[in-house]
Motif scaffolding. Structure first.
Motif, PDB file in Angstrom:
ATOM      1  N   VAL A 187      75.466  36.978  13.879  1.00  8.89           N
ATOM      2  CA  VAL A 187      75.643  35.748  13.095  1.00  8.89           C
ATOM      3  C   VAL A 187      74.639  34.693  13.553  1.00  8.89           C
ATOM      4  CG1 VAL A 187      77.233  33.862  12.524  1.00  8.89           C
ATOM      5  CG2 VAL A 187      78.052  36.229  12.544  1.00  8.89           C
ATOM      6  N   GLU A 188      74.462  34.552  14.858  1.00  4.95           N
ATOM      7  CA  GLU A 188      73.496  33.571  15.379  1.00  4.95           C
ATOM      8  C   GLU A 188      72.091  33.875  14.851  1.00  4.95           C
ATOM      9  OE1 GLU A 188      75.540  32.169  19.586  1.00  4.95           O
ATOM     10  OE2 GLU A 188      74.192  33.900  19.622  1.00  4.95           O
ATOM     11  N   ARG A 189      71.744  35.155  14.807  1.00 10.15           N
ATOM     12  CA  ARG A 189      70.417  35.549  14.307  1.00 10.15           C
ATOM     13  C   ARG A 189      70.280  35.195  12.824  1.00 10.15           C
ATOM     14  NH1 ARG A 189      70.794  40.721  14.995  1.00 10.15           N
ATOM     15  NH2 ARG A 189      70.962  41.240  12.797  1.00 10.15           N
ATOM     16  N   ASP A 247      77.493  29.991   5.442  1.00  7.21           N
ATOM     17  CA  ASP A 247      76.652  30.066   4.247  1.00  7.21           C
ATOM     18  C   ASP A 247      75.503  31.060   4.469  1.00  7.21           C
ATOM     19  OD1 ASP A 247      75.939  29.508   1.632  1.00  7.21           O
ATOM     20  OD2 ASP A 247      74.609  27.857   2.217  1.00  7.21           O
ATOM     21  N   ILE A 248      75.874  32.262   4.927  1.00  9.68           N
ATOM     22  CA  ILE A 248      74.903  33.331   5.165  1.00  9.68           C
ATOM     23  C   ILE A 248      75.366  34.574   4.414  1.00  9.68           C
ATOM     24  CG2 ILE A 248      74.103  32.520   7.421  1.00  9.68           C
ATOM     25  CD1 ILE A 248      76.063  34.543   8.717  1.00  9.68           C
ATOM     26  N   SER A 249      74.465  35.532   4.318  1.00 15.11           N
ATOM     27  CA  SER A 249      74.814  36.820   3.737  1.00 15.11           C
ATOM     28  C   SER A 249      74.662  37.878   4.820  1.00 15.11           C
ATOM     29  CB  SER A 249      73.876  37.123   2.564  1.00 15.11           C
ATOM     30  OG  SER A 249      74.238  38.353   1.989  1.00 15.11           O
ATOM     31  N   VAL A 250      75.768  38.475   5.194  1.00 14.68           N
ATOM     32  CA  VAL A 250      75.777  39.473   6.263  1.00 14.68           C
ATOM     33  C   VAL A 250      75.409  40.838   5.676  1.00 14.68           C
ATOM     34  CG1 VAL A 250      77.225  40.662   7.955  1.00 14.68           C
ATOM     35  CG2 VAL A 250      77.510  38.207   7.590  1.00 14.68           C
ATOM     36  N   PRO A 251      74.369  41.482   6.227  1.00 13.83           N
ATOM     37  CA  PRO A 251      73.974  42.809   5.731  1.00 13.83           C
ATOM     38  C   PRO A 251      74.944  43.869   6.227  1.00 13.83           C
ATOM     39  CG  PRO A 251      72.609  42.210   7.592  1.00 13.83           C
ATOM     40  CD  PRO A 251      73.519  41.030   7.320  1.00 13.83           C
ATOM     41  N   PHE A 252      76.090  43.907   5.588  1.00 10.98           N
ATOM     42  CA  PHE A 252      77.182  44.744   6.068  1.00 10.98           C
ATOM     43  C   PHE A 252      77.563  45.741   4.987  1.00 10.98           C
ATOM     44  CE2 PHE A 252      81.806  45.445   6.249  1.00 10.98           C
ATOM     45  CZ  PHE A 252      81.865  46.086   7.479  1.00 10.98           C
ATOM     46  N   ASN A 253      77.638  46.997   5.365  1.00  7.47           N
ATOM     47  CA  ASN A 253      78.026  48.043   4.428  1.00  7.47           C
ATOM     48  C   ASN A 253      79.488  48.386   4.700  1.00  7.47           C
ATOM     49  OD1 ASN A 253      78.500  50.383   3.014  1.00  7.47           O
ATOM     50  ND2 ASN A 253      76.526  51.294   3.489  1.00  7.47           N
ATOM     51  N   MET A 261      81.230  22.415  16.219  1.00  7.35           N
ATOM     52  CA  MET A 261      81.635  23.735  16.711  1.00  7.35           C
ATOM     53  C   MET A 261      80.428  24.672  16.633  1.00  7.35           C
ATOM     54  SD  MET A 261      84.687  26.213  15.288  1.00  7.35           S
ATOM     55  CE  MET A 261      86.019  25.189  15.860  1.00  7.35           C
ATOM     56  N   ASN A 262      80.164  25.398  17.714  1.00 12.59           N
ATOM     57  CA  ASN A 262      79.013  26.297  17.705  1.00 12.59           C
ATOM     58  C   ASN A 262      79.362  27.627  17.030  1.00 12.59           C
ATOM     59  OD1 ASN A 262      80.257  27.996  19.616  1.00 12.59           O
ATOM     60  ND2 ASN A 262      79.267  26.984  21.334  1.00 12.59           N
ATOM     61  N   VAL A 263      78.339  28.443  16.829  1.00 13.67           N
ATOM     62  CA  VAL A 263      78.511  29.718  16.124  1.00 13.67           C
ATOM     63  C   VAL A 263      79.532  30.597  16.835  1.00 13.67           C
ATOM     64  CG1 VAL A 263      77.342  31.880  15.514  1.00 13.67           C
ATOM     65  CG2 VAL A 263      76.216  29.691  15.058  1.00 13.67           C
ATOM     66  N   LYS A 264      79.387  30.726  18.138  1.00  8.68           N
ATOM     67  CA  LYS A 264      80.294  31.597  18.909  1.00  8.68           C
ATOM     68  C   LYS A 264      81.748  31.179  18.713  1.00  8.68           C
ATOM     69  CE  LYS A 264      81.531  32.764  23.608  1.00  8.68           C
ATOM     70  NZ  LYS A 264      82.000  31.826  24.612  1.00  8.68           N
ATOM     71  N   ASP A 265      82.024  29.889  18.869  1.00  5.80           N
ATOM     72  CA  ASP A 265      83.403  29.413  18.761  1.00  5.80           C
ATOM     73  C   ASP A 265      83.968  29.643  17.361  1.00  5.80           C
ATOM     74  OD1 ASP A 265      83.298  28.609  21.397  1.00  5.80           O
ATOM     75  OD2 ASP A 265      82.979  26.495  20.943  1.00  5.80           O
ATOM     76  N   LYS A 266      83.143  29.421  16.343  1.00  8.97           N
ATOM     77  CA  LYS A 266      83.609  29.593  14.965  1.00  8.97           C
ATOM     78  C   LYS A 266      83.873  31.069  14.667  1.00  8.97           C
ATOM     79  CE  LYS A 266      84.800  28.246  10.918  1.00  8.97           C
ATOM     80  NZ  LYS A 266      86.086  27.574  10.752  1.00  8.97           N
TER      81      LYS A 266
END
Length: 86
Positions: free
Chosen positions: A77-79, A50-56, A1-6
């Motif tokens: 997310v892709e970036r 398994d990423i950390s989103v820089p989200f406030n 499954m690609n990033v977009k679909d997930k």
């Protein structure tokens, strides 16, 4: 499954919709996702990739992560995934 679909699957789950009902130009508001749903979506995305989103969460407009549309979230997310695997 690609990033977009997930990402679409995660957002659809939060909105209690089918992934096919989630369009790239939708905002989370269009989909009926409130601030709590947004935070839950971000957590689910972080866990899935398994990423950390820089989200406030307290001030999304001050975040480096663009949540203005489904497409922008997918791009972000892709970036992050690409940077993690660089």
């Amino acid at each position: 499954m690609n990033v977009k679909d997930k990402v679409v699957e995660i957002i659809a789950e939060q909105a209690v919709l089918e992934p096919s009902d989630v369009k790239m130009d939708h905002t989370l508001e269009d989909l009926g996702i409130d601030s709590l749903g947004l935070v839950e979506s971000i957590f689910a995305i972080e866990e899935a990739f398994d990423i950390s989103v820089p989200f406030n969460a307290n001030d999304p407009s001050e975040s480096d992560f663009d949540i203005s549309s489904v497409a922008k979230i997918v791009e972000g997310v892709e970036r992050l995934v690409a940077e993690q695997h660089a």
